[in-house]
Design a protein around this motif. Structure first.
Motif, PDB file in Angstrom:
ATOM      1  N   ASP A   1       0.842  -1.179   0.000  1.00 26.58           N
ATOM      2  CA  ASP A   1       0.000   0.000   0.000  1.00 26.58           C
ATOM      3  C   ASP A   1       0.888   1.243   0.000  1.00 26.58           C
ATOM      4  OD1 ASP A   1      -2.631   1.380   0.431  1.00 26.58           O
ATOM      5  OD2 ASP A   1      -1.592   1.998   2.278  1.00 26.58           O
ATOM      6  N   ASP A   2       0.637   2.166  -0.925  1.00 26.25           N
ATOM      7  CA  ASP A   2       1.483   3.354  -1.056  1.00 26.25           C
ATOM      8  C   ASP A   2       1.466   4.215   0.204  1.00 26.25           C
ATOM      9  OD1 ASP A   2       2.178   2.615  -3.635  1.00 26.25           O
ATOM     10  OD2 ASP A   2       0.629   3.853  -4.572  1.00 26.25           O
ATOM     11  N   ASN A   3       0.309   4.412   0.792  1.00 34.30           N
ATOM     12  CA  ASN A   3       0.218   5.260   1.985  1.00 34.30           C
ATOM     13  C   ASN A   3       0.935   4.632   3.174  1.00 34.30           C
ATOM     14  OD1 ASN A   3      -1.295   7.210   0.633  1.00 34.30           O
ATOM     15  ND2 ASN A   3      -3.205   6.144   1.084  1.00 34.30           N
ATOM     16  N   ALA A   4       0.768   3.348   3.367  1.00 38.20           N
ATOM     17  CA  ALA A   4       1.439   2.656   4.469  1.00 38.20           C
ATOM     18  C   ALA A   4       2.948   2.647   4.234  1.00 38.20           C
ATOM     19  CB  ALA A   4       0.909   1.236   4.607  1.00 38.20           C
ATOM     20  N   ARG A   5       3.361   2.478   2.980  1.00 34.24           N
ATOM     21  CA  ARG A   5       4.785   2.494   2.650  1.00 34.24           C
ATOM     22  C   ARG A   5       5.392   3.858   2.976  1.00 34.24           C
ATOM     23  NH1 ARG A   5       5.367   2.331  -3.182  1.00 34.24           N
ATOM     24  NH2 ARG A   5       5.199   4.562  -2.884  1.00 34.24           N
ATOM     25  N   ASP A   6       4.700   4.934   2.591  1.00 38.78           N
ATOM     26  CA  ASP A   6       5.212   6.271   2.883  1.00 38.78           C
ATOM     27  C   ASP A   6       5.250   6.548   4.382  1.00 38.78           C
ATOM     28  OD1 ASP A   6       5.578   6.707   0.198  1.00 38.78           O
ATOM     29  OD2 ASP A   6       3.797   7.962  -0.056  1.00 38.78           O
ATOM     30  N   GLU A   7       4.283   6.024   5.104  1.00 40.25           N
ATOM     31  CA  GLU A   7       4.273   6.172   6.564  1.00 40.25           C
ATOM     32  C   GLU A   7       5.476   5.456   7.178  1.00 40.25           C
ATOM     33  OE1 GLU A   7       1.301   5.014  10.246  1.00 40.25           O
ATOM     34  OE2 GLU A   7       0.452   5.232   8.234  1.00 40.25           O
ATOM     35  N   LEU A   8       5.782   4.273   6.682  1.00 35.71           N
ATOM     36  CA  LEU A   8       6.944   3.521   7.159  1.00 35.71           C
ATOM     37  C   LEU A   8       8.234   4.267   6.829  1.00 35.71           C
ATOM     38  CD1 LEU A   8       7.980   0.892   8.465  1.00 35.71           C
ATOM     39  CD2 LEU A   8       8.009  -0.109   6.178  1.00 35.71           C
ATOM     40  N   ILE A   9       8.302   4.849   5.656  1.00 32.66           N
ATOM     41  CA  ILE A   9       9.496   5.608   5.253  1.00 32.66           C
ATOM     42  C   ILE A   9       9.685   6.808   6.173  1.00 32.66           C
ATOM     43  CG2 ILE A   9      10.454   7.068   3.428  1.00 32.66           C
ATOM     44  CD1 ILE A   9       9.059   5.118   1.433  1.00 32.66           C
ATOM     45  N   ARG A  10       8.604   7.553   6.429  1.00 35.51           N
ATOM     46  CA  ARG A  10       8.704   8.714   7.316  1.00 35.51           C
ATOM     47  C   ARG A  10       9.137   8.288   8.723  1.00 35.51           C
ATOM     48  NH1 ARG A  10       4.275  10.220   4.192  1.00 35.51           N
ATOM     49  NH2 ARG A  10       2.799   9.435   5.726  1.00 35.51           N
ATOM     50  N   LEU A  11       8.706   7.122   9.149  1.00 35.28           N
ATOM     51  CA  LEU A  11       9.143   6.583  10.432  1.00 35.28           C
ATOM     52  C   LEU A  11      10.652   6.362  10.426  1.00 35.28           C
ATOM     53  CD1 LEU A  11       8.418   5.315  13.226  1.00 35.28           C
ATOM     54  CD2 LEU A  11       8.172   3.153  12.016  1.00 35.28           C
ATOM     55  N   CYS A  12      11.177   5.862   9.322  1.00 31.51           N
ATOM     56  CA  CYS A  12      12.618   5.595   9.207  1.00 31.51           C
ATOM     57  C   CYS A  12      13.445   6.873   9.152  1.00 31.51           C
ATOM     58  CB  CYS A  12      12.907   4.775   7.953  1.00 31.51           C
ATOM     59  SG  CYS A  12      12.337   3.088   8.059  1.00 31.51           S
ATOM     60  N   LEU A  13      12.845   7.969   8.710  1.00 32.27           N
ATOM     61  CA  LEU A  13      13.576   9.224   8.581  1.00 32.27           C
ATOM     62  C   LEU A  13      13.731   9.964   9.903  1.00 32.27           C
ATOM     63  CD1 LEU A  13      12.134  10.545   5.213  1.00 32.27           C
ATOM     64  CD2 LEU A  13      14.362   9.495   5.624  1.00 32.27           C
ATOM     65  N   LYS A  14      13.083   9.478  10.948  1.00 33.21           N
ATOM     66  CA  LYS A  14      13.231  10.107  12.259  1.00 33.21           C
ATOM     67  C   LYS A  14      14.622   9.828  12.808  1.00 33.21           C
ATOM     68  CE  LYS A  14       8.377   9.868  13.531  1.00 33.21           C
ATOM     69  NZ  LYS A  14       7.408   9.305  14.480  1.00 33.21           N
ATOM     70  N   ARG A  15      15.129  10.772  13.551  1.00 32.67           N
ATOM     71  CA  ARG A  15      16.471  10.657  14.120  1.00 32.67           C
ATOM     72  C   ARG A  15      16.560   9.447  15.057  1.00 32.67           C
ATOM     73  NH1 ARG A  15      19.247  15.107  14.231  1.00 32.67           N
ATOM     74  NH2 ARG A  15      21.418  14.625  14.487  1.00 32.67           N
ATOM     75  N   GLY A  16      17.615   8.655  14.884  1.00 35.99           N
ATOM     76  CA  GLY A  16      17.884   7.533  15.770  1.00 35.99           C
ATOM     77  C   GLY A  16      17.159   6.238  15.425  1.00 35.99           C
ATOM     78  N   VAL A  17      16.384   6.238  14.342  1.00 40.93           N
ATOM     79  CA  VAL A  17      15.637   5.035  13.959  1.00 40.93           C
ATOM     80  C   VAL A  17      16.493   4.207  13.005  1.00 40.93           C
ATOM     81  CG1 VAL A  17      13.592   4.166  12.779  1.00 40.93           C
ATOM     82  CG2 VAL A  17      13.411   6.147  14.289  1.00 40.93           C
ATOM     83  N   SER A  18      16.643   2.936  13.299  1.00 36.54           N
ATOM     84  CA  SER A  18      17.408   2.027  12.456  1.00 36.54           C
ATOM     85  C   SER A  18      16.520   1.494  11.330  1.00 36.54           C
ATOM     86  CB  SER A  18      17.929   0.857  13.293  1.00 36.54           C
ATOM     87  OG  SER A  18      18.393  -0.184  12.469  1.00 36.54           O
ATOM     88  N   ILE A  19      16.954   1.695  10.105  1.00 37.80           N
ATOM     89  CA  ILE A  19      16.194   1.209   8.959  1.00 37.80           C
ATOM     90  C   ILE A  19      16.134  -0.315   8.977  1.00 37.80           C
ATOM     91  CG2 ILE A  19      16.162   1.029   6.433  1.00 37.80           C
ATOM     92  CD1 ILE A  19      17.242   3.872   6.326  1.00 37.80           C
ATOM     93  N   ALA A  20      17.261  -0.950   9.261  1.00 37.24           N
ATOM     94  CA  ALA A  20      17.301  -2.417   9.270  1.00 37.24           C
ATOM     95  C   ALA A  20      16.372  -2.988  10.340  1.00 37.24           C
ATOM     96  CB  ALA A  20      18.729  -2.897   9.508  1.00 37.24           C
ATOM     97  N   ARG A  21      16.395  -2.411  11.531  1.00 34.80           N
ATOM     98  CA  ARG A  21      15.537  -2.905  12.612  1.00 34.80           C
ATOM     99  C   ARG A  21      14.068  -2.674  12.281  1.00 34.80           C
ATOM    100  NH1 ARG A  21      16.399  -3.299  18.662  1.00 34.80           N
ATOM    101  NH2 ARG A  21      18.494  -3.363  17.843  1.00 34.80           N
ATOM    102  N   THR A  22      13.758  -1.500  11.747  1.00 37.25           N
ATOM    103  CA  THR A  22      12.379  -1.185  11.371  1.00 37.25           C
ATOM    104  C   THR A  22      11.894  -2.145  10.299  1.00 37.25           C
ATOM    105  OG1 THR A  22      12.767   1.139  11.904  1.00 37.25           O
ATOM    106  CG2 THR A  22      10.854   0.637  10.543  1.00 37.25           C
TER     107      THR A  22
END
Length: 87
Positions: A24-45
């Motif tokens: 889902d495009d909206n859920a994907r973008d929400e996940l991406i924005r979550l990853c762009l927050k400071r201190g968030v690990s992309i691999a862990r997410t």
């Protein structure tokens, strides 16, 4: 934790014939924005949301490129609005 489970359940919307998942495009973008927050690990997410980390990194890169292009378009349109041509 409920929001993460909700996002995880909304992320995958189907599966193609060759086994690849559709997202889902909206859920994907929400996940991406979550990853762009400071201190968030992309691999862990990615692992927490059952996504390949390389795929999520690709999405983040593409998202950043789209946002940069949008910003550039806005700047160009602002400049072109200010410029007048004498003929």
């Amino acid at each position: 934790m409920t929001e993460e489970n909700d996002l995880r359940s909304r992320l995958v919307i189907g599966q193609k014939r060759d086994g690849r998942r559709e997202y889902d495009d909206n859920a994907r973008d929400e996940l991406i924005r979550l990853c762009l927050k400071r201190g968030v690990s992309i691999a862990r997410t990615a692992m927490e949301h059952d996504i390949n980390p390389n795929l999520l990194r690709t999405w983040v890169t593409q998202y950043r490129q789209r946002e940069a292009a949008k910003e550039l378009d806005v700047r160009v349109s602002e400049v072109s609005d200010e410029v007048t041509m004498d003929t």
